[in-house]
Design a protein around this motif. Sequence first.
Motif, PDB file in Angstrom:
ATOM      1  N   GLY A 174      21.146  -6.680   8.884  1.00  0.00           N
ATOM      2  CA  GLY A 174      21.782  -6.784  10.185  1.00  0.00           C
ATOM      3  C   GLY A 174      22.235  -5.425  10.695  1.00  0.00           C
ATOM      4  O   GLY A 174      21.810  -4.380  10.197  1.00  0.00           O
ATOM      5  N   GLY A 175      23.111  -5.454  11.679  1.00  0.00           N
ATOM      6  CA  GLY A 175      23.540  -4.223  12.321  1.00  0.00           C
ATOM      7  C   GLY A 175      24.190  -3.235  11.372  1.00  0.00           C
ATOM      8  O   GLY A 175      24.035  -2.021  11.534  1.00  0.00           O
ATOM      9  N   SER A 176      24.882  -3.728  10.357  1.00  0.00           N
ATOM     10  CA  SER A 176      25.547  -2.805   9.437  1.00  0.00           C
ATOM     11  C   SER A 176      24.526  -2.023   8.612  1.00  0.00           C
ATOM     12  O   SER A 176      24.676  -0.811   8.407  1.00  0.00           O
ATOM     13  N   VAL A 177      23.492  -2.708   8.162  1.00  0.00           N
ATOM     14  CA  VAL A 177      22.452  -2.023   7.396  1.00  0.00           C
ATOM     15  C   VAL A 177      21.708  -1.021   8.291  1.00  0.00           C
ATOM     16  O   VAL A 177      21.414   0.104   7.874  1.00  0.00           O
ATOM     17  N   VAL A 178      21.443  -1.435   9.530  1.00  0.00           N
ATOM     18  CA  VAL A 178      20.728  -0.518  10.435  1.00  0.00           C
ATOM     19  C   VAL A 178      21.622   0.678  10.765  1.00  0.00           C
ATOM     20  O   VAL A 178      21.189   1.833  10.703  1.00  0.00           O
ATOM     21  N   ASP A 179      22.880   0.409  11.107  1.00  0.00           N
ATOM     22  CA  ASP A 179      23.810   1.509  11.411  1.00  0.00           C
ATOM     23  C   ASP A 179      23.943   2.448  10.212  1.00  0.00           C
ATOM     24  O   ASP A 179      23.884   3.680  10.360  1.00  0.00           O
ATOM     25  N   GLY A 180      24.149   1.874   9.037  1.00  0.00           N
ATOM     26  CA  GLY A 180      24.287   2.698   7.837  1.00  0.00           C
ATOM     27  C   GLY A 180      23.034   3.528   7.592  1.00  0.00           C
ATOM     28  O   GLY A 180      23.115   4.714   7.239  1.00  0.00           O
ATOM     29  N   SER A 181      21.883   2.930   7.826  1.00  0.00           N
ATOM     30  CA  SER A 181      20.624   3.645   7.588  1.00  0.00           C
ATOM     31  C   SER A 181      20.420   4.765   8.599  1.00  0.00           C
ATOM     32  O   SER A 181      19.796   5.787   8.296  1.00  0.00           O
ATOM     33  N   LYS A 182      20.944   4.562   9.802  1.00  0.00           N
ATOM     34  CA  LYS A 182      20.896   5.662  10.782  1.00  0.00           C
ATOM     35  C   LYS A 182      21.666   6.869  10.248  1.00  0.00           C
ATOM     36  O   LYS A 182      21.233   8.015  10.397  1.00  0.00           O
ATOM     37  N   PHE A 183      22.812   6.589   9.645  1.00  0.00           N
ATOM     38  CA  PHE A 183      23.584   7.702   9.075  1.00  0.00           C
ATOM     39  C   PHE A 183      22.819   8.331   7.913  1.00  0.00           C
ATOM     40  O   PHE A 183      22.785   9.558   7.769  1.00  0.00           O
ATOM     41  N   ILE A 184      22.179   7.508   7.089  1.00  0.00           N
ATOM     42  CA  ILE A 184      21.423   8.045   5.944  1.00  0.00           C
ATOM     43  C   ILE A 184      20.319   8.994   6.414  1.00  0.00           C
ATOM     44  O   ILE A 184      20.180  10.101   5.890  1.00  0.00           O
ATOM     45  N   GLY A 239       0.801  -1.227   0.000  1.00  0.00           N
ATOM     46  CA  GLY A 239       0.000   0.000   0.000  1.00  0.00           C
ATOM     47  C   GLY A 239       0.829   1.271   0.000  1.00  0.00           C
ATOM     48  O   GLY A 239       0.282   2.367   0.018  1.00  0.00           O
ATOM     49  N   HIS A 240       2.146   1.140   0.020  1.00  0.00           N
ATOM     50  CA  HIS A 240       3.021   2.307   0.142  1.00  0.00           C
ATOM     51  C   HIS A 240       3.761   2.597  -1.164  1.00  0.00           C
ATOM     52  O   HIS A 240       4.022   1.699  -1.960  1.00  0.00           O
ATOM     53  N   GLU A 241       4.141   3.867  -1.337  1.00  0.00           N
ATOM     54  CA  GLU A 241       5.079   4.226  -2.396  1.00  0.00           C
ATOM     55  C   GLU A 241       6.484   3.933  -1.859  1.00  0.00           C
ATOM     56  O   GLU A 241       6.823   4.367  -0.752  1.00  0.00           O
ATOM     57  N   TRP A 242       7.285   3.214  -2.621  1.00  0.00           N
ATOM     58  CA  TRP A 242       8.612   2.875  -2.094  1.00  0.00           C
ATOM     59  C   TRP A 242       9.625   2.587  -3.208  1.00  0.00           C
ATOM     60  O   TRP A 242       9.261   2.330  -4.349  1.00  0.00           O
ATOM     61  N   GLY A 243      10.888   2.688  -2.829  1.00  0.00           N
ATOM     62  CA  GLY A 243      11.997   2.353  -3.714  1.00  0.00           C
ATOM     63  C   GLY A 243      13.048   1.624  -2.899  1.00  0.00           C
ATOM     64  O   GLY A 243      12.826   1.310  -1.734  1.00  0.00           O
ATOM     65  N   GLU A 244      14.202   1.352  -3.508  1.00  0.00           N
ATOM     66  CA  GLU A 244      15.190   0.586  -2.757  1.00  0.00           C
ATOM     67  C   GLU A 244      16.620   1.030  -3.049  1.00  0.00           C
ATOM     68  O   GLU A 244      16.914   1.609  -4.106  1.00  0.00           O
ATOM     69  N   PHE A 245      17.478   0.769  -2.082  1.00  0.00           N
ATOM     70  CA  PHE A 245      18.906   1.041  -2.218  1.00  0.00           C
ATOM     71  C   PHE A 245      19.639  -0.152  -1.641  1.00  0.00           C
ATOM     72  O   PHE A 245      19.518  -0.458  -0.461  1.00  0.00           O
ATOM     73  N   SER A 246      20.405  -0.852  -2.473  1.00  0.00           N
ATOM     74  CA  SER A 246      21.119  -2.034  -1.980  1.00  0.00           C
ATOM     75  C   SER A 246      22.617  -1.794  -1.993  1.00  0.00           C
ATOM     76  O   SER A 246      23.102  -0.785  -2.526  1.00  0.00           O
ATOM     77  N   GLY A 247      23.347  -2.700  -1.390  1.00  0.00           N
ATOM     78  CA  GLY A 247      24.804  -2.638  -1.439  1.00  0.00           C
ATOM     79  C   GLY A 247      25.462  -2.054  -0.203  1.00  0.00           C
ATOM     80  O   GLY A 247      26.653  -1.728  -0.229  1.00  0.00           O
ATOM     81  N   ILE A 248      24.715  -1.937   0.897  1.00  0.00           N
ATOM     82  CA  ILE A 248      25.360  -1.485   2.140  1.00  0.00           C
ATOM     83  C   ILE A 248      26.215  -2.634   2.665  1.00  0.00           C
ATOM     84  O   ILE A 248      25.723  -3.740   2.895  1.00  0.00           O
ATOM     85  N   GLU A 249      27.503  -2.367   2.850  1.00  0.00           N
ATOM     86  CA  GLU A 249      28.474  -3.408   3.207  1.00  0.00           C
ATOM     87  C   GLU A 249      28.473  -3.697   4.711  1.00  0.00           C
ATOM     88  O   GLU A 249      28.038  -2.866   5.501  1.00  0.00           O
ATOM     89  N   PRO A 250      29.038  -4.857   5.093  1.00  0.00           N
ATOM     90  CA  PRO A 250      29.448  -5.008   6.498  1.00  0.00           C
ATOM     91  C   PRO A 250      30.437  -3.864   6.789  1.00  0.00           C
ATOM     92  O   PRO A 250      31.213  -3.494   5.891  1.00  0.00           O
ATOM     93  N   ASN A 251      30.410  -3.327   7.998  1.00  0.00           N
ATOM     94  CA  ASN A 251      31.174  -2.099   8.276  1.00  0.00           C
ATOM     95  C   ASN A 251      30.816  -1.049   7.221  1.00  0.00           C
ATOM     96  O   ASN A 251      31.634  -0.705   6.368  1.00  0.00           O
ATOM     97  N   PRO A 252      29.593  -0.556   7.261  1.00  0.00           N
ATOM     98  CA  PRO A 252      29.068   0.283   6.176  1.00  0.00           C
ATOM     99  C   PRO A 252      29.969   1.475   5.885  1.00  0.00           C
ATOM    100  O   PRO A 252      30.420   2.173   6.790  1.00  0.00           O
ATOM    101  N   GLN A 253      30.199   1.679   4.606  1.00  0.00           N
ATOM    102  CA  GLN A 253      31.155   2.693   4.170  1.00  0.00           C
ATOM    103  C   GLN A 253      30.468   4.038   3.915  1.00  0.00           C
ATOM    104  O   GLN A 253      29.427   4.108   3.245  1.00  0.00           O
ATOM    105  N   TYR A 254      31.095   5.060   4.399  1.00  0.00           N
ATOM    106  CA  TYR A 254      30.603   6.438   4.246  1.00  0.00           C
ATOM    107  C   TYR A 254      30.229   6.738   2.796  1.00  0.00           C
ATOM    108  O   TYR A 254      29.142   7.277   2.523  1.00  0.00           O
TER     109      TYR A 254
END
Lengths: 382, 382
Positions: free
Chosen positions: B94-104, B56-71
């Motif tokens: 996992g934690g890297s995707v969540v951590d990276g998304s916090k920065f995003i 029911g939502h409008e959405w898109g995606e971004f893939s490729g966030i690494e372990p130890n997510p890179q700036y």
Amino acid sequence: MNNFTFHNPTIIHFGQGQISAISQAIPADAKVLVTYGGGSIKTNGVYEQVVEALSGHEWGEFSGIEPNPQYDTLMQAVQKVKQEGYNYVLAVGGGSVVDGSKFIVAAAEFDGNPWDILAQGAALQTALPLGCVLTLPATGSESNAGSVVSKGNDKLFFFSPLVQPAFAVLDPQVTLSLSARQVSNGVVDAFVHVMEQYVTFPVNAKVQDRFAEGLLATLMEEGPKALSTPQDLKVRSNIMWSATQALNGLIGVGVPQDWATHMIGHEITGHYGVDHARTLSIVLPAVLKFKTPQKQAKLAQFAERVLGMQAGSDEQKASQAIAKIEAFFQSMEVPTRLSDVDLGADNIDTLINSLQQHGREQLGEHGDIDIATSRKILELAC
Amino acid sequence: MNNFTFHNPTIIHFGQGQISAISQAIPADAKVLVTYGGGSIKTNGVYEQVVEALSGHEWGEFSGIEPNPQYDTLMQAVQKVKQEGYNYVLAVGGGSVVDGSKFIVAAAEFDGNPWDILAQGAALQTALPLGCVLTLPATGSESNAGSVVSKGNDKLFFFSPLVQPAFAVLDPQVTLSLSARQVSNGVVDAFVHVMEQYVTFPVNAKVQDRFAEGLLATLMEEGPKALSTPQDLKVRSNIMWSATQALNGLIGVGVPQDWATHMIGHEITGHYGVDHARTLSIVLPAVLKFKTPQKQAKLAQFAERVLGMQAGSDEQKASQAIAKIEAFFQSMEVPTRLSDVDLGADNIDTLINSLQQHGREQLGEHGDIDIATSRKILELAC
């Protein structure tokens, strides 16, 4: 363990001097109604600290919320809120003041007859924001969504995330002026809250079990110390944090819950005015004895992990665990039999009729404590 | 215990099938960017469940966030958010995707150079809302306010309540497809998070201590089972809930915290690409050995309460406790020495220089682990 959703948004400000945090915790433009009980906060320094923290705010006060807060009293506060335009309530007191204030913030915004919130479980659309300064660790009401309100002999309750306090100040220093009876009642209330969520049947919820066991061990260790060394702030700190954790939802997620002791206990308070915690210390041992076959595995686990019993069968451990719980209650100077509060077999019909009137016919984690079983439990508690 | 303020507003949806809860958890009018890692969610059914829940939502995606997510990777996502007008981020991983998304979500709303969030600890004024579907129990990032982001050899971190997930879906079913290495790493990461907050010095915080001990006992019990019986959902459920509780703030309130193991471990990952958890299992035993005199009381308490050791002096218990922790790590198939990952004395200068550059000169609960002490700890870890 079972599926669950957990959310506890209450901000906790814990420690000595934290009452000052309310100056920042309440929006500067709020018009605050401070609610409290019989006035003990005026003799123990709490009132002055609250007044100082509110010095930048517009505020008024409503006192006289009783233990087992009465609907009619609370409706006077609701009228005051509406007439004078308060838009924030700050509860300063124990569980009764917090519970009563939850009803005030709900009823003040309720479109209809506020009695329906209690009698019909009417859904809330909105509520005023609520904060609290806790003075008696016991009920956990400071960081949950539940409230118990009385009208005459009836103790009724409601739940809504809309009435959960936005923040709670927990300063253990303010609990040093409590009477021994208040301290005992608080420790026992918190202890039984944990038991209601823990002594059911195993569902392999290891974190919830161990957190519950940690709280039970702490309350059994620190409770008697709070009576023998009543000025020990460290003891009070551990009790205060235990009581909040005992009923903030955390240990109850994904596990079966009992609450039969509370339901039966509420009738004893409603009809005979016995302190809430003292009804629990009377009813719980009888519930555990009567339901030992169903609760044996968890009672044995409690015996092993909290009481350190290693020898004997599960049956023996369960039976010894109940004896130890009774001994703990006695060390806390609370009754464990109806006869300890001058009640007995003659009063059971009244309690049973009231349970029936309130529709409490499927109590316990299996829903199998019917009216006849409640009668047997009360007979065991004589 | 010390004064504290505790607030954890993240809503947890725990259990099988809970991914469907995101359809209600995200506002209907949000434009959602789904962020994820290397694509494992496309082979284990998680992606399909998320897509269905977002129907029911409008959405898109971004893939490729690494372990130890890179700036640099994360900044690409930030650009996408800005260009395409996303106003909600759903991290799935996992934690890297969540951590990276916090920065995003922080950088997308940051007025200035986003690098300053990491390098200068620049304060955030606002951030986009963030939700998450956790696929690897380990970091606790799903319900806390912290984030670790890498740029080249540098692991940097920031904290802000504005980036704490509004909700987290924890479905243990989705963890069944993890590799043994991922499971090991997750259990060890969570275990060390608890140790960092627990093995310091006693401040009479009985609830925090017992909650921490409950998590340690559960992770030591369930971790090896997750390797030996990898399809046991009950085991995964207990691990998943333990890992969240290990770093959601609760066990760390009002107590001293260490984190030297993490600070030293980050340098090993930054320079040599060793998995985060495996740096912890290498560094922690050395920290505990070197700091035994200061940590002896808590190590002995751990030995008694978690390991069931009753005999011997505190010194003996502490030493045996460290040996048991190493044995636990070995049972989880993670390294406990630098030599286990083909590093050694030759690499210490690099790590020490990097600690110095990052200003990590007062580590540990006493702030007394200076650069010379870190060198000795690394020598012990060879």
